[in-house]
Design a protein around this motif. Structure first.
Motif, PDB file in Angstrom:
ATOM      1  N   UNK B  17       0.678  -1.108   0.157  1.00 33.25           N
ATOM      2  CA  UNK B  17       0.220  -0.191   0.286  1.00 33.25           C
ATOM      3  C   UNK B  17       1.102   1.499   0.041  1.00 33.25           C
ATOM      4  N   UNK B  18       1.782   1.586   0.863  1.00 31.82           N
ATOM      5  CA  UNK B  18       2.736   2.606   1.082  1.00 31.82           C
ATOM      6  C   UNK B  18       3.977   2.240   0.423  1.00 31.82           C
ATOM      7  N   UNK B  19       4.721   0.234   0.614  1.00 31.89           N
ATOM      8  CA  UNK B  19       5.718   0.068  -0.194  1.00 31.89           C
ATOM      9  C   UNK B  19       7.374   0.840   0.765  1.00 31.89           C
ATOM     10  N   UNK B  20       6.208   1.806   1.720  1.00 31.46           N
ATOM     11  CA  UNK B  20       7.956   2.143   3.148  1.00 31.46           C
ATOM     12  C   UNK B  20       7.008   1.702   4.535  1.00 31.46           C
ATOM     13  N   UNK B  21       7.704   0.689   5.213  1.00 32.30           N
ATOM     14  CA  UNK B  21       7.497   0.653   6.174  1.00 32.30           C
ATOM     15  C   UNK B  21       9.478   1.017   6.797  1.00 32.30           C
ATOM     16  N   UNK B  22       8.385   1.180   8.417  1.00 31.85           N
ATOM     17  CA  UNK B  22       9.592   2.311   9.111  1.00 31.85           C
ATOM     18  C   UNK B  22       9.846   1.910  10.522  1.00 31.85           C
ATOM     19  N   UNK B  23      10.738   1.101  11.116  1.00 32.99           N
ATOM     20  CA  UNK B  23      10.613   0.538  12.369  1.00 32.99           C
ATOM     21  C   UNK B  23      11.734   1.849  13.646  1.00 32.99           C
ATOM     22  N   UNK B  24      11.496   2.004  14.273  1.00 28.49           N
ATOM     23  CA  UNK B  24      12.689   2.989  15.395  1.00 28.49           C
ATOM     24  C   UNK B  24      11.966   1.322  16.631  1.00 28.49           C
ATOM     25  N   UNK B  69      21.648   5.764  21.877  1.00 26.39           N
ATOM     26  CA  UNK B  69      21.261   6.987  20.392  1.00 26.39           C
ATOM     27  C   UNK B  69      19.669   6.961  21.105  1.00 26.39           C
ATOM     28  N   UNK B  70      19.186   8.249  20.747  1.00 21.82           N
ATOM     29  CA  UNK B  70      17.900   9.194  21.400  1.00 21.82           C
ATOM     30  C   UNK B  70      17.432   9.799  19.873  1.00 21.82           C
ATOM     31  N   UNK B  71      16.981   9.573  19.676  1.00 20.74           N
ATOM     32  CA  UNK B  71      15.196   9.809  18.416  1.00 20.74           C
ATOM     33  C   UNK B  71      14.602  11.019  19.017  1.00 20.74           C
ATOM     34  N   UNK B  72      13.558  11.273  18.262  1.00 22.30           N
ATOM     35  CA  UNK B  72      12.344  12.119  18.283  1.00 22.30           C
ATOM     36  C   UNK B  72      11.395  12.257  18.000  1.00 22.30           C
ATOM     37  N   UNK B  73       9.931  10.970  18.697  1.00 22.71           N
ATOM     38  CA  UNK B  73       9.476  10.685  18.631  1.00 22.71           C
ATOM     39  C   UNK B  73       8.165  10.972  18.040  1.00 22.71           C
ATOM     40  N   UNK B  74       8.137  10.721  16.619  1.00 28.08           N
ATOM     41  CA  UNK B  74       7.082  11.074  15.844  1.00 28.08           C
ATOM     42  C   UNK B  74       7.304  11.869  14.554  1.00 28.08           C
ATOM     43  N   UNK B  75       8.847  12.488  14.843  1.00 27.33           N
ATOM     44  CA  UNK B  75       9.639  13.285  13.528  1.00 27.33           C
ATOM     45  C   UNK B  75      10.024  13.127  12.863  1.00 27.33           C
ATOM     46  N   UNK B  77       9.588   9.433  12.841  1.00 27.74           N
ATOM     47  CA  UNK B  77       9.605   8.465  12.094  1.00 27.74           C
ATOM     48  C   UNK B  77       8.964   9.029  10.105  1.00 27.74           C
ATOM     49  N   UNK B  78       8.447  10.021  10.990  1.00 27.78           N
ATOM     50  CA  UNK B  78       8.286  10.949   9.755  1.00 27.78           C
ATOM     51  C   UNK B  78       8.830  11.133   8.352  1.00 27.78           C
ATOM     52  N   UNK B  79      10.213  11.478   9.279  1.00 31.17           N
ATOM     53  CA  UNK B  79      11.397  12.221   8.353  1.00 31.17           C
ATOM     54  C   UNK B  79      11.630  10.823   7.618  1.00 31.17           C
ATOM     55  N   UNK B  80      11.741   9.360   7.950  1.00 32.93           N
ATOM     56  CA  UNK B  80      12.006   8.363   6.996  1.00 32.93           C
ATOM     57  C   UNK B  80      11.246   7.517   6.464  1.00 32.93           C
ATOM     58  N   UNK B  81      10.288   7.977   7.058  1.00 30.76           N
ATOM     59  CA  UNK B  81       8.724   7.932   5.505  1.00 30.76           C
ATOM     60  C   UNK B  81       8.925   8.210   4.749  1.00 30.76           C
ATOM     61  N   UNK B  82       9.396   9.762   4.990  1.00 31.45           N
ATOM     62  CA  UNK B  82       9.217  10.711   3.777  1.00 31.45           C
ATOM     63  C   UNK B  82      10.601  10.486   3.051  1.00 31.45           C
TER      64      UNK B  82
END
Lengths: 85, 176
Positions: B17-24, B69-75, B77-82
């Motif tokens: 459907x999207x072709x892009x899967x992101x997992x943190x 490793x620290x990340x920005x939850x929400x952003x 995932x969005x950045x990697x999807x993009x």
């Protein structure tokens, strides 16, 4: 205008916490103005924003420039250049 | 058997459907299992390109004993999807999987997996490299390393910016 401000990594450590809620004065309407306002706000923000050299900004979870406009309820994040991968 | 086929076809349909899967995630990942999942029910795949980033035991002349490793939850995932969506559109690849770990890691640990499936190797290699180059400069992750000289935040490298910049220059060639 009410905004949520987030700090990450080195900047979060320098500020001492990860999140603030601010009611901004009427003349603070852009990212640049918010940074300037934080830089003269006193401890811990003044020290943190002076000490961390390169700071990136995201508004509503999208990378933004200094001229990006803020809005009621905006989520503004400040952080150093990213180092993942 | 029929049920199994139906299940794998349904899984593949949901995936495409999207072709892009992101997992943190904190947990480690199994590269073989991830590739098997991407390929399930998709006989049109002719190439799978993968990149795995792993934790080293030295950096900038110091011995590294651990990473956080620290990340920005929400952003994040969005950045990697993009980034994945851009790569998929540019090279017409089939699926892109991005798995990035967070939290405490040690030397030898796996950090990141990018897997790209496509009809042929050229587009799969290119899309995989594009995703990693953009991830390094645009996805909000920060590494803190524990070294023999104390803990410190990892600095960015100019070579990462250079690696990302080269994709802008040859857009016309690759966009065809």
């Amino acid at each position: 205008m009410n905004v949520t401000v987030l700090y990450f990594a080195r900047l979060r450590e320098a500020v001492g916490h990860g999140r603030d809620q601010f009611a901004l004065p009427a003349d603070v309407t852009t990212v640049a103005q918010l940074r300037a306002w934080l830089a003269v706000r006193g401890a811990p923000w003044s020290g943190a924003f002076g000490e961390v050299k390169r700071i990136r900004v995201a508004v509503d979870q999208t990378m933004a420039g200094d001229d990006a406009r803020l809005h009621e309820g905006a989520e503004v994040a400040f952080f150093p250049p990213v180092t993942g991968g | 058997m029929a049920l199994e086929n139906q299940a794998s076809v349904a899984a593949a349909a949901a995936n495409s459907l999207s072709g892009v899967t992101v997992r943190i995630q904190h947990e480690d990942f199994d590269v073989s299992a991830e590739i098997a999942r991407l390929r399930a029910g998709k006989p049109q795949i002719g190439a799978v390109a993968t990149f795995i980033g792993v934790a080293r035991d030295c950096n900038e002349g110091a011995t590294v004993t651990g990473l956080v490793l620290e990340h920005y939850p929400g952003m994040t995932e969005r950045a990697l999807q993009e980034i994945g969506a851009q790569a998929r559109q540019r090279w017409g690849v089939i699926d892109i999987l991005i798995v990035h770990r967070i939290g405490e890691l040690q030397p030898l640990d796996q950090i990141v997996l990018v897997a790209v499936t496509g009809a042929h190797r050229g587009e799969a290699f290119a899309a995989c490299e594009f995703v990693m180059d953009y991830l390094k400069t645009d996805a909000p992750f920060w590494k803190r390393e524990v070294t023999s000289q104390g803990a410190r935040w990892v600095e960015t490298r100019a070579t990462d910016e250079d690696a990302r910049a080269r994709w802008a220059g040859d857009a016309d060639v690759n966009d065809q």
